[in-house]
Design a protein around this motif. Structure first.
Motif, PDB file in Angstrom:
ATOM      1  N   ASP A 167       5.415   6.760 -29.952  1.00  0.00           N
ATOM      2  CA  ASP A 167       4.291   6.023 -29.360  1.00  0.00           C
ATOM      3  C   ASP A 167       4.509   5.686 -27.886  1.00  0.00           C
ATOM      4  O   ASP A 167       3.739   4.931 -27.301  1.00  0.00           O
ATOM      5  N   THR A 168       5.562   6.256 -27.275  1.00  0.00           N
ATOM      6  CA  THR A 168       5.824   5.976 -25.863  1.00  0.00           C
ATOM      7  C   THR A 168       4.689   6.519 -25.006  1.00  0.00           C
ATOM      8  O   THR A 168       4.201   7.636 -25.217  1.00  0.00           O
ATOM      9  N   LYS A 169       4.290   5.751 -24.032  1.00  0.00           N
ATOM     10  CA  LYS A 169       3.230   6.171 -23.115  1.00  0.00           C
ATOM     11  C   LYS A 169       3.516   5.629 -21.724  1.00  0.00           C
ATOM     12  O   LYS A 169       4.338   4.723 -21.534  1.00  0.00           O
ATOM     13  N   ILE A 170       2.833   6.201 -20.729  1.00  0.00           N
ATOM     14  CA  ILE A 170       2.945   5.711 -19.350  1.00  0.00           C
ATOM     15  C   ILE A 170       2.073   4.475 -19.202  1.00  0.00           C
ATOM     16  O   ILE A 170       0.885   4.504 -19.548  1.00  0.00           O
ATOM     17  N   VAL A 171       2.652   3.400 -18.709  1.00  0.00           N
ATOM     18  CA  VAL A 171       1.872   2.178 -18.478  1.00  0.00           C
ATOM     19  C   VAL A 171       1.676   1.897 -17.000  1.00  0.00           C
ATOM     20  O   VAL A 171       0.740   1.201 -16.618  1.00  0.00           O
ATOM     21  N   ALA A 172       2.550   2.422 -16.143  1.00  0.00           N
ATOM     22  CA  ALA A 172       2.416   2.125 -14.715  1.00  0.00           C
ATOM     23  C   ALA A 172       3.281   3.071 -13.898  1.00  0.00           C
ATOM     24  O   ALA A 172       4.155   3.786 -14.425  1.00  0.00           O
ATOM     25  N   TYR A 173       3.011   3.078 -12.601  1.00  0.00           N
ATOM     26  CA  TYR A 173       3.827   3.771 -11.604  1.00  0.00           C
ATOM     27  C   TYR A 173       4.245   2.747 -10.559  1.00  0.00           C
ATOM     28  O   TYR A 173       3.398   1.984 -10.070  1.00  0.00           O
ATOM     29  N   VAL A 174       5.520   2.715 -10.233  1.00  0.00           N
ATOM     30  CA  VAL A 174       6.035   1.787  -9.222  1.00  0.00           C
ATOM     31  C   VAL A 174       6.401   2.588  -7.979  1.00  0.00           C
ATOM     32  O   VAL A 174       7.219   3.517  -8.049  1.00  0.00           O
ATOM     33  N   TYR A 175       5.791   2.223  -6.859  1.00  0.00           N
ATOM     34  CA  TYR A 175       6.085   2.877  -5.580  1.00  0.00           C
ATOM     35  C   TYR A 175       6.946   1.940  -4.755  1.00  0.00           C
ATOM     36  O   TYR A 175       6.534   0.841  -4.412  1.00  0.00           O
ATOM     37  N   GLU A 176       8.170   2.367  -4.448  1.00  0.00           N
ATOM     38  CA  GLU A 176       9.137   1.513  -3.770  1.00  0.00           C
ATOM     39  C   GLU A 176       9.847   2.279  -2.663  1.00  0.00           C
ATOM     40  O   GLU A 176      10.866   2.932  -2.895  1.00  0.00           O
ATOM     41  N   PRO A 177       9.320   2.212  -1.434  1.00  0.00           N
ATOM     42  CA  PRO A 177      10.000   2.892  -0.319  1.00  0.00           C
ATOM     43  C   PRO A 177      11.274   2.162   0.061  1.00  0.00           C
ATOM     44  O   PRO A 177      11.417   0.956  -0.187  1.00  0.00           O
ATOM     45  N   PRO A 178      12.236   2.854   0.668  1.00  0.00           N
ATOM     46  CA  PRO A 178      13.500   2.209   1.038  1.00  0.00           C
ATOM     47  C   PRO A 178      13.339   1.341   2.278  1.00  0.00           C
ATOM     48  O   PRO A 178      12.301   1.340   2.950  1.00  0.00           O
ATOM     49  N   VAL A 179      14.403   0.609   2.594  1.00  0.00           N
ATOM     50  CA  VAL A 179      14.416  -0.213   3.800  1.00  0.00           C
ATOM     51  C   VAL A 179      14.450   0.702   5.021  1.00  0.00           C
ATOM     52  O   VAL A 179      15.262   1.628   5.103  1.00  0.00           O
ATOM     53  N   THR A 180      13.545   0.480   5.964  1.00  0.00           N
ATOM     54  CA  THR A 180      13.467   1.290   7.182  1.00  0.00           C
ATOM     55  C   THR A 180      13.479   0.373   8.392  1.00  0.00           C
ATOM     56  O   THR A 180      12.618  -0.509   8.514  1.00  0.00           O
ATOM     57  N   ALA A 181      14.450   0.578   9.271  1.00  0.00           N
ATOM     58  CA  ALA A 181      14.572  -0.210  10.503  1.00  0.00           C
ATOM     59  C   ALA A 181      14.588  -1.710  10.201  1.00  0.00           C
ATOM     60  O   ALA A 181      13.987  -2.514  10.917  1.00  0.00           O
ATOM     61  N   GLY A 182      15.256  -2.070   9.135  1.00  0.00           N
ATOM     62  CA  GLY A 182      15.361  -3.477   8.773  1.00  0.00           C
ATOM     63  C   GLY A 182      14.138  -4.035   8.081  1.00  0.00           C
ATOM     64  O   GLY A 182      14.122  -5.209   7.698  1.00  0.00           O
ATOM     65  N   LEU A 183      13.094  -3.237   7.889  1.00  0.00           N
ATOM     66  CA  LEU A 183      11.872  -3.682   7.233  1.00  0.00           C
ATOM     67  C   LEU A 183      11.825  -3.145   5.811  1.00  0.00           C
ATOM     68  O   LEU A 183      12.163  -1.987   5.562  1.00  0.00           O
ATOM     69  N   ARG A 184      11.414  -3.984   4.906  1.00  0.00           N
ATOM     70  CA  ARG A 184      11.333  -3.585   3.501  1.00  0.00           C
ATOM     71  C   ARG A 184       9.941  -3.907   2.964  1.00  0.00           C
ATOM     72  O   ARG A 184       9.521  -5.068   2.988  1.00  0.00           O
ATOM     73  N   SER A 185       9.253  -2.882   2.483  1.00  0.00           N
ATOM     74  CA  SER A 185       7.948  -3.092   1.878  1.00  0.00           C
ATOM     75  C   SER A 185       8.125  -3.528   0.424  1.00  0.00           C
ATOM     76  O   SER A 185       9.046  -3.074  -0.264  1.00  0.00           O
TER      77      SER A 185
END
Length: 447
Positions: A167-185
């Motif tokens: 019964d496993t299914k996709i519930v979400a997608y997580v978009y997580e870019p890395p830290v760039t120039a000291g900034l983290r989204s």
């Protein structure tokens, strides 16, 4: 607790070591499967730098796929009783015609092909100028945004918590870019129906992610790079076979001076073909083989063909040596048909199904591709005309036999003669003698 916090809580750290070394190649395994989530199964940057940007064979295969794949246009297609009908357009398709400012449909399709070839997966969602994502992005500046595949995690869920449960299914997608120039989204969590996930080649070791076609031929790519390096070194060393020079001396200084002088005067492509002069009892012997003796062309050509086979690109289409050796106009036409029917059309079908998530179709229709303007398929139009001519002859014969014209057209289009209905009328040739009535001239009796 917010949905994004619940989905990302307890996330396990995961990374891969540098990819492009032979010791790393057999280790692609299932490292991307982490409990209740999946990431792509390879090092994306390793594939980009180690194959796409540094190997002409891989680049040529991806480019051949891109150039044809990106030529299609999108339309809606009516569906009637489960059968596809005519194509039509609406203003909603503008999102695919201009997916982002100054973007085109061709650029969107080119990105889809690049990510699928290099990562096995393409992800995209909708954003707007207000910073909304997915279904909430309804404001000005609404556009399609590509999500770099190695920064996306597929979140899975089942009643038991087992990612391999039925019964496993996709519930979400997580978009997580890395830290760039000291900034983290901040990570962005999107529900399953807010993301276009295009993955035409499934990864057998995962449940929902795709696999790059490069993965099975990593050894071939490395071998091709090695042969190219060998060819480069061959010319750097004078474009001649390997030579052993023996010198009759026991003086190390004399020997070193001779070696330096020999390399200075006889090494490098600009020294190729010159006469070799030796003195002081020096003797030169050839111990290597040149490129012809090594059958270098066929050796490298065989690797090119294996890479092209994995990409599902006929070698003659990509311009590879083995394909060109056997190329004739007839062979090229057959290769073009194989490439279009066996590679591009299936990719188009998979792509439109994935893009429907971002652009739901009108009732009674589906998103479909229109290849009518693709120059690569122009010769196929002649085949279509011949098929239509044969269908027209069939329609004429069935109508003459008394079948209803509308049912004849539907039956021929669906290739199902069970749809035929008869009018009850027959041609004169099928009437029994004397059962017909002829029309007489005025004043004459009916016969």
């Amino acid at each position: 607790m917010r949905l994004s916090q619940r989905l990302t809580r307890g996330r396990k750290a995961w990374s891969e070591p540098p990819f492009w070394s032979l010791d790393r190649l057999p280790m692609l395994g299932s490292a991307g499967v982490l409990a209740d989530r999946e990431k792509i199964g390879n090092d994306y940057e390793g594939y980009v730098r180690g194959a796409y940007k540094s190997n002409g064979i891989v680049f040529a295969c991806i480019l051949a796929r891109q150039l044809v794949f990106s030529e299609a246009r999108f339309q809606w297609q009516r569906m009637s009783t489960g059968r596809p009908g005519d194509l039509f357009g609406t203003p909603d398709l503008a999102l695919l015609e201009t997916p982002w400012p100054n973007g085109t449909t061709g650029e969107l399709l080119a990105w889809m092909e690049a990510d699928v070839s290099l990562a096995g997966n393409f992800y995209a969602t909708i954003t707007d100028d207000a910073g909304h994502f997915g279904k909430s992005a309804t404001g000005p500046g609404r556009r399609i945004t590509r999500m770099r595949p190695d920064w996306v995690t597929i979140v899975l869920n089942s009643q038991s918590g087992d990612p391999y449960a039925l019964d496993t299914k996709i519930v979400a997608y997580v978009y997580e870019p890395p830290v760039t120039a000291g900034l983290r989204s901040e990570p962005v969590t999107l529900l399953a129906d807010e993301v276009c996930h295009y993955s035409p080649i499934p990864d057998p070791e995962a449940r929902f992610r795709g696999m790059s076609w490069l993965t099975p031929v990593l050894r071939e790519i490395e071998a091709d790079k090695a042969t190219t390096h060998h060819k480069k070194r061959f010319f750097e060393n004078g474009a001649t076979p390997q030579v052993i020079v023996s010198l009759d001396t026991d003086d190390d200084d004399t020997f070193q001076q001779f070696v330096e002088m020999f390399r200075r005067n006889h090494r490098g492509p600009d020294k190729a073909g010159e006469t070799l002069f030796l003195a002081n009892g020096a003797d030169a012997k050839v111990v290597g083989a040149d490129l012809k003796q090594l059958d270098f062309k066929n050796t490298q050509g065989a690797g090119e063909t294996r890479i092209a086979a994995a990409a599902s690109v006929p070698p003659v289409i990509a311009g590879f040596s083995e394909g060109l050796q056997a190329a004739t106009y007839s062979n090229y036409g057959q290769a073009r048909r194989r490439f279009a029917d066996g590679t591009i059309y299936p990719l188009w079908r998979s792509a439109v199904g994935s893009l429907q998530t971002l652009l739901p179709p009108p009732d009674g229709a589906r998103l479909w591709f229109d290849p009518s303007d693709v120059a690569f398929l122009r010769e196929d139009r002649r085949d279509v005309a011949e098929i239509q001519q044969a269908q027209a002859m069939t329609i004429r014969q069935l109508v003459d036999a008394g079948f209803d014209a509308a049912s004849v057209a539907a039956a021929v289009k669906a290739e199902d003669f069970g749809l035929l209905t008869h009018t009850g009328l027959f041609s004169v040739q099928l009437q029994p003698p004397g059962s017909g009535q002829t029309t007489n001239e005025p004043g004459q009796e009916a016969t």
